[in-house]
Design an enzyme around this catalytic site. Sequence first.
Site, PDB file in Angstrom:
ATOM      1  N   LYS A  76       0.769  -1.375   0.026  1.00 60.78           N
ATOM      2  CA  LYS A  76       0.226   0.285  -0.131  1.00 60.78           C
ATOM      3  C   LYS A  76       0.748   1.474  -0.362  1.00 60.78           C
ATOM      4  O   LYS A  76       2.023   1.725   0.458  1.00 60.78           O
ATOM      5  CB  LYS A  76      -1.290   0.301   0.999  1.00 60.78           C
ATOM      6  CG  LYS A  76      -2.187   0.790   1.071  1.00 60.78           C
ATOM      7  CD  LYS A  76      -2.867   1.154   2.806  1.00 60.78           C
ATOM      8  CE  LYS A  76      -3.572   2.239   2.942  1.00 60.78           C
ATOM      9  NZ  LYS A  76      -4.813   2.031   3.636  1.00 60.78           N
ATOM     10  N   SER A 151      -9.153   1.817   2.752  1.00 61.48           N
ATOM     11  CA  SER A 151      -8.802   2.430   2.220  1.00 61.48           C
ATOM     12  C   SER A 151      -8.129   1.485   1.503  1.00 61.48           C
ATOM     13  O   SER A 151      -6.687   1.855   0.471  1.00 61.48           O
ATOM     14  CB  SER A 151      -8.164   3.881   2.858  1.00 61.48           C
ATOM     15  OG  SER A 151      -7.579   2.523   3.768  1.00 61.48           O
ATOM     16  N   SER A 175      -9.597  -0.539   6.931  1.00 64.90           N
ATOM     17  CA  SER A 175      -9.550   0.218   5.452  1.00 64.90           C
ATOM     18  C   SER A 175      -9.151  -1.729   5.069  1.00 64.90           C
ATOM     19  O   SER A 175      -8.360  -1.675   3.704  1.00 64.90           O
ATOM     20  CB  SER A 175      -9.036   0.548   5.374  1.00 64.90           C
ATOM     21  OG  SER A 175      -8.981   2.023   5.923  1.00 64.90           O
TER      22      SER A 175
END
Length: 485
Positions: A76, A151, A175
Amino acid sequence: MHEQSITALAAALRARAFSARELTEHYLARIERLDGRINAYITVTAEQALAAAERADQQLAAGSAGPLTGIPIAHKDIFCTNRVKTSCGSRMLDAFVAPYDATVVQRLEAAGTPMLGKTNMDEFAMGSSNETSFYGPVRNPWDRERVPGGSSGGSAAAVAAGLCAAATGTDTGGSIRQPAAFCGVTGLKPTYGRCSRWGMIAFASSLDQAGVLARSAADAALVLQAMAGFDERDSTSANEPVPDYRAPLEDDIAGLKIGLPKEYFGAGLDPGVAASIEAAIKEYEALGASVREISLPNAPLSVPVYYVVAPAECSSNLARFDGVRYGHRCEAPRDLEDLYKRSRAEGFGAEVKRRIMIGTYVLSAGYYDAYYLKAQQLRHLISDDFRRAFEQVDVIMGPTTPSTAFRLGAKTDDPVAMYLNDIYTIATNLAGLPGLSIPVAPVDGLPVGLQLIGDVFQEGRLLNIAHQLQQRTDWHRLTPSLAAP
Ligand code: GLN
């Protein structure tokens, strides 16, 4: 290759069915061909990945390879990566290149995983749909008119679409688990402090935790094994030994006591999702588990409590982006105040600004007691509910999200509707507990996530419980087609 488990890939690498270089090239070619359809990657690091694959091949040849050697993964874009851009999904950090690797990145590199690139995400990890990214939304591989969740939406979509073998994510209020549910992959948010936060860009420091998105619980166990552990550079990292997460995967779960919180099955839960969760619970009963209703009476307060605590911490963490030390700086500032104001106005998107303003407000003199202090008190009550529940049951189960993936744009004008998506995931972060989402029967062709919540440091147990279901059912093997439109 991309539909195989990490264990199968690692065995094939050892058997010389293909090399780590060929495996890495395979993923890079898929990213090149398919990522334009879903936008899961912000940066692709082909050169570094191939160099790491060469090193992995040498280790494989020398017989010094570990279980992840040569397995290509993605990070990420919230994790700092040495000499590779780390944007956090924001214009603010569009030009930021960290001079070091986050601990989690270092550990996975030391385990021999080539990094394919950095995945798309909601700006500063604030969001539940991946629509707040400066780099444009990620599309759900199961239906590209829908969101992948957020997210960590880029990581979830990349795993679902076979654009990496596994990926890292972070979970502050859901997330990892929510995008895992929307994309039909396995997502684990470990206990707070289990994985180091060093080099992970901070959103809400008392809630943020790094974790894994993978194709199965067994794969997630392998990745967690490499990531977890004490780090003296993170003062909140837990100085607890890391158990073997693979050994208990096959343990029998007969006699397991499952608690179903009545608050997680009430109004607001889509009936299709509820039916799919109930079908998965039946499978657990067939495996010898018993089920009882429990109550987490303060759970409904978790969304309002989170939306005081998280913005408060975010307003303080994001104060460092001032146009002086990090990130975007406006053109030709008139004076210092103009520099601060315009750099932040230009660098941050609307959702991040909303959070900074809410956070500053709840921490301000006169409102601190009414909002922030109150929220902290309620946070204790939410934790106490879990403590009492774990006196009666071994694991808590329920839906990860109230619905399947919604359409792009469906909630962008209504922040509260967006926030309510995390109604079942947030309490876990407020209490610091581990949570896992695994795919169960789809509804109208869209994935559904079953959430498993454990007591602190029970990651191994959760992975075991999830693995047992995945041995019995094929839901986690379903893959989206990604056919050209
Ligand atoms: N969706 C939640 C939020 O917007 C959670 C985000 C997260 O876990 N990083 O804050």
